[in-house]
Design a protein around this motif. Structure first.
Motif, short mmCIF file in Angstrom:
data_model
loop_
_atom_site.label_atom_id
_atom_site.label_comp_id
_atom_site.label_asym_id
_atom_site.label_seq_id
_atom_site.Cartn_x
_atom_site.Cartn_y
_atom_site.Cartn_z
N LEU A 117 0.86 -1.19 0.00
CA LEU A 117 0.00 0.00 0.00
C LEU A 117 0.90 1.24 0.00
O LEU A 117 1.90 1.29 0.72
N GLY A 118 0.54 2.25 -0.82
CA GLY A 118 1.42 3.41 -0.96
C GLY A 118 1.15 4.49 0.07
O GLY A 118 2.08 5.05 0.65
N ARG A 119 -0.14 4.80 0.28
CA ARG A 119 -0.46 5.93 1.17
C ARG A 119 -1.75 5.64 1.93
O ARG A 119 -2.59 4.87 1.47
N VAL A 120 -1.87 6.33 3.06
CA VAL A 120 -3.05 6.16 3.90
C VAL A 120 -3.67 7.52 4.18
O VAL A 120 -2.96 8.48 4.48
N THR A 121 -4.98 7.58 4.08
CA THR A 121 -5.73 8.76 4.54
C THR A 121 -6.63 8.29 5.67
O THR A 121 -7.35 7.29 5.52
N VAL A 151 0.86 4.85 11.74
CA VAL A 151 1.09 4.93 10.30
C VAL A 151 2.55 5.27 9.97
O VAL A 151 3.19 4.58 9.18
N ALA A 152 3.10 6.31 10.61
CA ALA A 152 4.49 6.70 10.30
C ALA A 152 5.49 5.62 10.72
O ALA A 152 6.38 5.26 9.93
N GLY A 158 3.41 10.75 3.26
CA GLY A 158 2.32 11.32 2.47
C GLY A 158 0.96 11.05 3.08
O GLY A 158 -0.06 11.06 2.38
N THR A 159 0.94 10.84 4.39
CA THR A 159 -0.33 10.55 5.08
C THR A 159 -1.21 11.80 5.12
O THR A 159 -0.72 12.91 5.23
N VAL A 184 1.87 14.12 13.46
CA VAL A 184 1.68 12.73 13.00
C VAL A 184 2.90 12.15 12.24
O VAL A 184 3.36 11.06 12.62
N PRO A 185 3.48 12.78 11.20
CA PRO A 185 3.00 13.96 10.50
C PRO A 185 2.02 13.58 9.40
O PRO A 185 2.16 12.54 8.76
#
Ligand code: SAM
Ligand code: SF4
Ligand code: SF4
Length: 343
Positions: A117-121, A151-152, A158-159, A184-185
């Motif tokens: 998975l590339g990014r999470v929102t 997440v980090a 790129g969250t 978070v960031p």
């Protein structure tokens, strides 16, 4: 982009596919699922991961290069990392992201990262546990914060944090959420409350407009600078005086339909070319009936080339705007719900 990438009637390409992997959710956000009862999609109709992968190949052959997994709550779909791994291996997929409410994220974040998975929102509307309880009608705030914190360390960058900004609900937390995002960031994106299907309590009085958000944040931080246009991205981005950034998705007061390149596939294989579209195209039946790659391609091409949707712009033109779809109609056709078609 493939040489034969397609465009619609307004010359909008098809690049962004949101795949809803389930219509189920473990929260009941008042702006999305305010009702006491819901009609769910029959389980036998849900696309298998192989079917999702096949349809993704067809979409990619026509221009899609960004996929977002969503729902409902995508992490309620069993073995989701398996699907992530099937999709992340596809050459030509530039961006594979997921939008989640975060409740189950800490448990799955490592597996999702390992699967590619590339990014999470993550959706987060408030930093206050009591508000979260009343807004989501569940007691999950601590789990969401734990999810965001995971997440980090799992290696994601790129969250983003998505916040539906509502007047009288969380409009006093805009700066607090930006400050939280820094830790978070993650970049915070404020979304205007939309009158999409499912938002049966919508009223224009509850919409906090982009203009008001900017005015409040300017009062707090000082001058805010708009950043260069990001093309088809829904969020307009802004910089605070210290250079840190945030976004606003002004779907209600300043819609961005003119450049919209996204469409949505429901967990049971209905394809919608606009968030406000009342009719979609059933891709599951042809797929299960043995349609070839070329036949599916022709079906999708024909529908996209005929696309004229500008749902949010049309809604803006309406006077005395009320919730888009009455509850009884939603119950008769759950595909009209935001949580079914994928936000
Ligand atoms: N359950 C996941 C989540 O909440 O992140 C993914 C699906 S949810 C439908 C996707 C996004 O749609 C969320 O960020 C949510 O805040 C947004 N959303 C839902 N209803 C909305 C509404 N009426 N107006 C604006 N955004 C909405
Ligand atoms: Fe909330 Fe997302 Fe569930 Fe809708 S689908 S109720 S926005 S968590
Ligand atoms: Fe795209 Fe429809 Fe949303 Fe407009 S309302 S931005 S056309 S999905």
């Amino acid at each position: 982009m493939p040489a034969d990438a397609i465009v619609d009637r307004y010359r909008r390409p098809m690049r962004n596919l949101r795949i809803s992997v389930t219509d189920r959710c473990n929260l009941r956000c008042r702006y999305c699922m305010p009702e006491a009862e819901y009609v769910w999609l029959p389980r036998r109709d849900l696309l298998t991961f192989e079917e999702v992968s096949t349809l993704t190949d067809v979409f990619m052959s026509l221009g899609v290069d960004k996929v977002r997994l969503t729902g409902g709550e995508p992490l309620l779909r069993r073995e989701l990392p398996e699907l992530v791994s099937m999709l992340s291996r596809k050459p030509g997929l530039r961006d594979l992201a997921m939008t989640t409410n975060g409740v189950l994220l800490a448990d799955h974040v490592e597996a999702l990262r390992a699967a590619g998975l590339g990014r999470v929102t993550v959706s987060l509307d408030t930093l206050r546990a009591d508000r979260s309880r009343s807004l989501s009608q569940r007691n999950s705030h601590a789990a969401v914060l734990e999810g965001i914190a995971s997440v980090a360390p799992a290696g994601f960058t790129g969250t983003k944090i998505d916040t539906v900004a509502m007047r009288g609900v969380n409009d006093d937390e805009l700066a607090d959420l930006i400050e939280f995002g820094r830790t978070v960031p993650a970049e915070v994106r404020f979304i205007e409350y939309m009158d999409v299907g499912g938002a049966t309590n919508w009223s224009k009085d509850l919409v906090l407009s982009r203009a008001e958000m900017l005015s409040r944040l300017t009062d707090h931080y000082g001058p805010i600078t708009p950043l260069a246009d990001t093309g088809a991205a829904p969020a307009d981005r802004f910089a605070l005086p210290d250079g840190s950034t945030f976004g606003i998705v002004s779907s209600t007061t300043q819609p961005f339909c003119a450049t919209c390149d996204r469409s949505r596939l429901t967990a049971d294989g209905m394809w919608f070319r606009c968030l406000y579209a009342v009719e979609g195209t059933n891709l599951r039946d042809p797929l299960r009936d043995g349609a070839s790659f070329e036949e599916l391609r022709a079906l999708i091409t024909g529908r996209w080339e005929a696309r004229e949707d500008r749902g949010a712009v049309d809604r803006l033109a309406e006077r005395d705007r009320m919730p888009f779809i009455p509850v009884a109609t939603l119950k008769a056709n759950p595909h009209l719900e935001m949580h079914t078609r994928g936000g």
